[in-house]
Design a protein around this motif. Sequence first.
Motif, PDB file in Angstrom:
ATOM      1  N   SER A 206       1.750  12.931  -3.536  1.00  0.00           N
ATOM      2  CA  SER A 206       1.950  11.793  -5.028  1.00  0.00           C
ATOM      3  C   SER A 206       2.853  12.065  -6.186  1.00  0.00           C
ATOM      4  CB  SER A 206       0.844  11.381  -6.203  1.00  0.00           C
ATOM      5  OG  SER A 206       0.799  10.074  -7.248  1.00  0.00           O
ATOM      6  N   GLU A 207       3.974  10.370  -6.436  1.00  0.00           N
ATOM      7  CA  GLU A 207       4.890  10.474  -7.698  1.00  0.00           C
ATOM      8  C   GLU A 207       4.502  10.672  -8.729  1.00  0.00           C
ATOM      9  OE1 GLU A 207       7.458   7.007  -7.853  1.00  0.00           O
ATOM     10  OE2 GLU A 207       5.933   5.757  -7.644  1.00  0.00           O
ATOM     11  N   TYR A 208       3.169  10.337  -9.201  1.00  0.00           N
ATOM     12  CA  TYR A 208       2.277  10.946 -10.825  1.00  0.00           C
ATOM     13  C   TYR A 208       1.313  11.956 -10.779  1.00  0.00           C
ATOM     14  CZ  TYR A 208       3.133   5.888 -10.440  1.00  0.00           C
ATOM     15  OH  TYR A 208       3.395   4.906  -9.478  1.00  0.00           O
ATOM     16  N   PRO A 209       2.184  12.781 -11.522  1.00  0.00           N
ATOM     17  CA  PRO A 209       1.155  13.563 -12.405  1.00  0.00           C
ATOM     18  C   PRO A 209       0.324  13.725 -12.181  1.00  0.00           C
ATOM     19  CG  PRO A 209       3.345  13.612 -14.240  1.00  0.00           C
ATOM     20  CD  PRO A 209       3.182  12.247 -13.462  1.00  0.00           C
ATOM     21  N   PRO A 210      -0.759  14.977 -11.255  1.00  0.00           N
ATOM     22  CA  PRO A 210      -2.537  14.925 -11.043  1.00  0.00           C
ATOM     23  C   PRO A 210      -2.537  14.265 -12.188  1.00  0.00           C
ATOM     24  CG  PRO A 210      -1.091  16.798 -10.271  1.00  0.00           C
ATOM     25  CD  PRO A 210       0.185  16.235 -11.798  1.00  0.00           C
ATOM     26  N   ASP A 211      -3.257  14.339 -13.348  1.00  0.00           N
ATOM     27  CA  ASP A 211      -3.820  13.999 -14.561  1.00  0.00           C
ATOM     28  C   ASP A 211      -3.505  12.157 -14.818  1.00  0.00           C
ATOM     29  OD1 ASP A 211      -6.455  13.844 -15.620  1.00  0.00           O
ATOM     30  OD2 ASP A 211      -5.155  14.411 -17.433  1.00  0.00           O
ATOM     31  N   THR A 212      -2.673  11.309 -14.009  1.00  0.00           N
ATOM     32  CA  THR A 212      -2.821  10.463 -13.912  1.00  0.00           C
ATOM     33  C   THR A 212      -3.750   9.050 -13.345  1.00  0.00           C
ATOM     34  OG1 THR A 212      -0.071  10.327 -14.176  1.00  0.00           O
ATOM     35  CG2 THR A 212      -0.915   8.633 -13.741  1.00  0.00           C
ATOM     36  N   LYS A 213      -4.409   8.042 -14.096  1.00  0.00           N
ATOM     37  CA  LYS A 213      -5.324   7.812 -12.897  1.00  0.00           C
ATOM     38  C   LYS A 213      -4.525   6.743 -12.264  1.00  0.00           C
ATOM     39  CE  LYS A 213      -8.669   8.780 -16.308  1.00  0.00           C
ATOM     40  NZ  LYS A 213     -10.163   8.253 -17.837  1.00  0.00           N
ATOM     41  N   PRO A 214      -5.107   5.422 -11.169  1.00  0.00           N
ATOM     42  CA  PRO A 214      -4.128   4.934 -10.642  1.00  0.00           C
ATOM     43  C   PRO A 214      -4.434   3.824 -11.483  1.00  0.00           C
ATOM     44  CG  PRO A 214      -6.473   5.615  -9.627  1.00  0.00           C
ATOM     45  CD  PRO A 214      -6.393   6.198 -10.769  1.00  0.00           C
ATOM     46  N   LEU A 215      -3.761   2.713 -11.360  1.00  0.00           N
ATOM     47  CA  LEU A 215      -3.513   2.039 -12.077  1.00  0.00           C
ATOM     48  C   LEU A 215      -3.436   0.711 -11.231  1.00  0.00           C
ATOM     49  CD1 LEU A 215      -1.819   2.693 -15.483  1.00  0.00           C
ATOM     50  CD2 LEU A 215      -4.288   2.069 -15.110  1.00  0.00           C
ATOM     51  N   ARG A 216      -2.967  -1.136 -11.272  1.00  0.00           N
ATOM     52  CA  ARG A 216      -2.864  -2.091  -9.775  1.00  0.00           C
ATOM     53  C   ARG A 216      -1.822  -1.410  -9.314  1.00  0.00           C
ATOM     54  NH1 ARG A 216      -4.422  -7.754 -12.113  1.00  0.00           N
ATOM     55  NH2 ARG A 216      -7.018  -6.558 -12.137  1.00  0.00           N
ATOM     56  N   TRP A 217      -0.333  -1.282 -10.756  1.00  0.00           N
ATOM     57  CA  TRP A 217       1.185  -1.700 -10.144  1.00  0.00           C
ATOM     58  C   TRP A 217       1.766   0.166  -9.711  1.00  0.00           C
ATOM     59  CZ3 TRP A 217      -0.493  -2.498 -14.946  1.00  0.00           C
ATOM     60  CH2 TRP A 217      -0.477  -2.205 -15.958  1.00  0.00           C
ATOM     61  N   HIS A 218       0.902   1.088  -9.098  1.00  0.00           N
ATOM     62  CA  HIS A 218       1.410   2.444  -8.559  1.00  0.00           C
ATOM     63  C   HIS A 218       0.626   1.679  -7.277  1.00  0.00           C
ATOM     64  CE1 HIS A 218      -0.752   4.647 -12.159  1.00  0.00           C
ATOM     65  NE2 HIS A 218       0.493   4.356 -12.215  1.00  0.00           N
ATOM     66  N   PHE A 219       0.531   0.659  -6.533  1.00  0.00           N
ATOM     67  CA  PHE A 219      -0.496   0.256  -5.411  1.00  0.00           C
ATOM     68  C   PHE A 219       0.908  -0.149  -4.399  1.00  0.00           C
ATOM     69  CE2 PHE A 219      -4.451   1.372  -6.952  1.00  0.00           C
ATOM     70  CZ  PHE A 219      -4.941   1.652  -6.380  1.00  0.00           C
ATOM     71  N   PRO A 220       1.291  -0.861  -4.804  1.00  0.00           N
ATOM     72  CA  PRO A 220       2.248  -1.566  -4.506  1.00  0.00           C
ATOM     73  C   PRO A 220       4.177  -0.226  -4.533  1.00  0.00           C
ATOM     74  CG  PRO A 220       2.716  -3.099  -6.300  1.00  0.00           C
ATOM     75  CD  PRO A 220       1.297  -2.030  -6.500  1.00  0.00           C
ATOM     76  N   ALA A 221       3.901   0.087  -5.835  1.00  0.00           N
ATOM     77  CA  ALA A 221       4.925   1.028  -5.847  1.00  0.00           C
ATOM     78  C   ALA A 221       5.346   2.618  -4.593  1.00  0.00           C
ATOM     79  CB  ALA A 221       5.489   1.394  -7.305  1.00  0.00           C
ATOM     80  N   ARG A 222       3.859   2.585  -4.929  1.00  0.00           N
ATOM     81  CA  ARG A 222       3.731   3.066  -3.812  1.00  0.00           C
ATOM     82  C   ARG A 222       4.235   3.381  -1.952  1.00  0.00           C
ATOM     83  NH1 ARG A 222      -1.898   4.577  -1.926  1.00  0.00           N
ATOM     84  NH2 ARG A 222      -2.131   2.342  -1.242  1.00  0.00           N
ATOM     85  N   ASN A 223       3.910   2.333  -1.685  1.00  0.00           N
ATOM     86  CA  ASN A 223       4.162   1.196  -0.534  1.00  0.00           C
ATOM     87  C   ASN A 223       6.081   1.848  -0.165  1.00  0.00           C
ATOM     88  OD1 ASN A 223       1.376   1.053  -0.413  1.00  0.00           O
ATOM     89  ND2 ASN A 223       2.241  -1.130  -0.728  1.00  0.00           N
ATOM     90  N   ARG A 224       6.794   2.027  -1.130  1.00  0.00           N
ATOM     91  CA  ARG A 224       7.564   2.320  -1.113  1.00  0.00           C
ATOM     92  C   ARG A 224       7.868   3.978   0.201  1.00  0.00           C
ATOM     93  NH1 ARG A 224       7.901   4.437  -5.661  1.00  0.00           N
ATOM     94  NH2 ARG A 224       9.429   5.644  -7.056  1.00  0.00           N
ATOM     95  N   ILE A 225       6.965   4.619  -0.939  1.00  0.00           N
ATOM     96  CA  ILE A 225       7.452   6.288  -0.819  1.00  0.00           C
ATOM     97  C   ILE A 225       6.323   5.832   1.194  1.00  0.00           C
ATOM     98  CG2 ILE A 225       6.257   8.583  -0.848  1.00  0.00           C
ATOM     99  CD1 ILE A 225       6.415   7.302  -3.833  1.00  0.00           C
ATOM    100  N   ILE A 226       6.016   5.834   1.485  1.00  0.00           N
ATOM    101  CA  ILE A 226       4.659   5.681   2.487  1.00  0.00           C
ATOM    102  C   ILE A 226       5.941   5.000   3.826  1.00  0.00           C
ATOM    103  CG2 ILE A 226       3.389   4.151   4.203  1.00  0.00           C
ATOM    104  CD1 ILE A 226       1.485   3.833   1.653  1.00  0.00           C
ATOM    105  N   SER A 227       6.608   4.547   3.630  1.00  0.00           N
ATOM    106  CA  SER A 227       7.628   3.624   4.656  1.00  0.00           C
ATOM    107  C   SER A 227       9.118   4.609   4.893  1.00  0.00           C
ATOM    108  CB  SER A 227       7.981   2.398   4.338  1.00  0.00           C
ATOM    109  OG  SER A 227       8.774   1.846   2.985  1.00  0.00           O
ATOM    110  N   GLY A 228       9.333   5.026   3.598  1.00  0.00           N
ATOM    111  CA  GLY A 228      11.195   5.660   3.088  1.00  0.00           C
ATOM    112  C   GLY A 228      10.799   7.303   3.692  1.00  0.00           C
TER     113      GLY A 228
END
Length: 295
Positions: A206-228
């Motif tokens: 994850s690009e977020y520190p471990p204690d970060t709760k998932p928020l709606r905008w995290h999901f599209p943002a993480r897609n760039r890492i999946i493809s990247g």
Amino acid sequence: MDDFKEKLIHLLHYPNISWSTVFQMLKKDPTLQSLYRLQTQLPQQISLFSPINRDSSLAKSSIISLHPEMIHEQIRQYETNDINVITIIDKEYPRYLKEIYQPPWALFAKGDLSLLDREPKLAVVGSRQATPYGKNAIRLIFPELIDNGVLIVSGLAKGIDALAHEYAIKNGGKTIAVIAGGLYHIYPKENMGIALEMMKTQLIVSEYPPDTKPLRWHFPARNRIISGLSNGTFIIEAKRKSGSLITANYAVNEGREVFSLPGSIFNPYSIGANELIQHGAKLVTSAKDILEEIR
């Protein structure tokens, strides 16, 4: 851990920080010597975890609660919990990921770090409402991909993502999950079992520190890492406005291969996948269609 790396990781723990703010701070202060002096100014910045400014009083209280010593203690506990932090300056940082738009400043990872070096990697994403057709396609295509050493990258979401991780493991392969939120907050809860297994034998990042709760905008943002992370992206079932298409668009923008499973014109979950093929994605009917492009 050297001084600069610790300061960079420390900076990412502040509630109100954006990718651009970190970038600007590094331009002005490449060694982050002024980090702790800037602590009182950070509440005015845009959050790394939210697209909008937080209430200033809430932000100030958050900053106060994240006193430097408290953050240092959090970082020290990561080693106890077998969590590794790989920053963009580390040699372990995936080279393909450095090429994307706004590469994550750090990856918080748990599991087998050697998987970051494995090639080739294939991102596999699709509908959260996976149909028997999508599941059967994975069952048909994955064994040959795995036999040829392809590592599967996905997002641990419900549906196609979870099936991709599951069948990679079932076929004796390797897989990486890129999650929204932090490692202490696996979402959805129904995938906790496979997540715990992957933390032992595979890899979750994850690009977020471990204690970060998932928020709606995290999901599209993480897609760039999946493809990247990946040499190519394979779409298995997607509606016209599916988040999977965001991943495909990231892949196109980074010059990576895009593959798509054709589907019935009567299936709403195949509309997006079929349109990708119309726009130039490679139609996939067997593992060979993928292997001849990414090997």
